[in-house]
Design a protein around this motif. Structure first.
Motif: not given
Length: 463
Positions: A180-188, A228-229, A371-376, A381-382
């Motif tokens: 849900c978190l990954e799809r939520f970020a993609e949708g936003v 920094h993160w 999380f993976q780098r792409a997901t981060l 961004q979201a």
């Protein structure tokens, strides 16, 4: 006659004997005979078998209704039955009914935004993908509702909590919450990124120039800085390239430009390599646009000096350039000390924006583990998009509750000597780089700003 009578008598006698035997035997098929005791014993065995089957079926039904866990045959993972309808109804009762249990103030605390804004996001994601609609599975059981999925995602962003932290309340599993978190970020990003992660338009540029003029910096387009993160689960093969010497661990860097109203106008996150503020700048789309001449030109004048390129307030780590105006590290005169004071106060806009972003979404403040780098990149961004949406929503709410004649706490001066024009197409990027990084031009701009601020805010200034 006597023979026929004898045969008849024998026949009757045999018939009677057969009837007497049929009283204790059962022959339903007409071929095999068995006694009543055998029939009762067989019926008892079938009854016991059906009773055991019924007990097992009732146990499975109770386990499904009670939400107890079980293991599927052939699988190693444990499956937990959850009541999705109960979780949805609990959310509606607590937050989304006509008379919710928790008021708007608590809602903003839990969701980091207002209720109408959250519902707007849920509705937009429902249009974006069927994943954020209420669906039934192959067994006609109702799945998770859009409110449950979006709540699970926003709670992970707003609290920085693990995926299983909302399991008992929302009735959602760990793996499903991560999805849900990954799809939520993609949708936003897909639905709102074009509007809330855009660069400034000509109208926005004029607004930024007004804010800069109010600070005493004509031609300023905002403040630039990096955040920094920490990436705790960084793969070992990337550790050397992402290890930051100042922090002692692998970090990602978010480069951003923010204005006084905390709006983030530029965000660059896709950086891999030996990362610091300078290497981020060399890979930044913002600086590349300036070098290629694709940025919106800004023409302004300070006293008698004319400039055709806007600038950003930056700290000492950025290179000497007309694009960046830095403070005086060791001010000696009163003019230099006044300039350093105003530059450092105005440059805090980007630090304030970072602080609000981390406070609103603590997931970007703590170490990254799962999380993976792409997901981060999608998550960050979201978070920036949601931050800008919340800033816009709060600004609209503040203007709705304020009187038209109420005095504003921000002084905005409309500059009469600043204008924007069409972008010039430059063919020689190296020549432009040399011009931007010229020590003489950068020194002249800072000297003009020092004098301008002294005339406005000094002991004999206008303000």
């Amino acid at each position: 006659m006597s023979g026929e009578a004898g045969m008849s008598h024998q026949s009757n006698t045999s018939s009677c004997s057969d009837d007497s035997e049929d009283g204790n035997t059962i022959n339903p098929a007409g071929k095999y005979k068995y006694t009543m005791e055998e029939f009762i014993a067989e019926h008892s065995v079938m009854h016991n078998l059906l009773r055991r089957i019924n007990v097992k079926i009732q146990a499975k039904i109770k386990a499904r209704q009670g939400g107890t866990s079980r293991r599927r045959k052939g699988f190693n993972r444990r499956v937990i039955e959850r009541d999705h309808g109960e979780g949805h109804q609990r959310l509606v009762t607590d937050f989304f009914s006509d008379d919710p249990v928790y008021d708007e103030k608590i809602f903003r605390t839990r969701y980091r935004m207002s209720r109408p804004l959250f519902l707007r996001i849920v509705h937009a994601l429902g249009e974006w993908s069927p994943y954020f609609t209420k669906r039934a599975d192959i067994c006609c059981r109702q799945g998770l509702s859009p409110l449950q999925k979006c709540t699970a995602a926003i709670r992970m962003l707003a609290r920085g909590s693990p995926a299983d932290a909302v399991d008992e309340y929302v009735q959602i599993g760990t793996s499903t919450a991560m999805e849900c978190l990954e799809r939520f970020a993609e949708g936003v990003i897909d639905k709102f990124g074009g509007e809330y992660l855009r660069g400034p338009t000509s109208v926005d540029m004029q607004h930024l120039l007004q804010i800069g003029e109010g600070y005493g910096f004509p031609g300023m387009l905002g403040s630039i800085g990096c955040m920094h993160w920490e990436w705790e689960s960084c793969p070992p093969k990337w550790m050397r390239r992402l290890n930051h010497s100042d922090h002692g661990f692998a970090t990602f860097i978010l480069e951003a430009v923010a204005s006084q109203d905390l709006w983030i106008w530029h965000a660059c996150f896709n950086v891999v390599g030996s990362i610091n503020d300078i290497s981020v700048l060399n890979q930044s789309p913002l600086f590349m646009e300036v070098l290629k001449g694709q940025a919106l030109p800004v023409q302004f004048s300070i006293d008698k000096s004319q400039y055709d390129l806007g600038y950003y307030l930056a700290d000492e780590i950025y290179p000497e350039s007309t694009v960046f105006v830095k403070t005086m590290p060791f001010p000696r005169t009163e003019k230099e000390r006044l300039f350093a004071k105003h530059q450092e106060e105005a440059r805090k806009d980007v630090q304030r924006a970072f602080g609000v972003l981390q406070s609103r979404f603590p997931i970007v403040r703590g170490p990254i583990r799962f999380f993976q780098r792409a997901t981060l990149g999608k998550i960050l961004q979201a978070c920036v998009i949601l931050h800008n949406m919340a800033v816009e929503d709060e600004k609209d709410m503040a203007s709705a509750y304020s009187e038209p004649n109420e005095a504003s706490g921000i002084t905005v001066v409309l500059p009469s000597n600043i204008k924007t024009g069409p972008a010039n197409c430059l063919t020689n990027v190296l020549q432009r780089t040399a011009t931007i990084c010229s020590q003489a031009t950068h020194g002249q701009l800072r000297r003009d700003l020092i004098e301008h601020i002294w005339q406005q805010f000094g002991p004999f200034g206008d303000k």
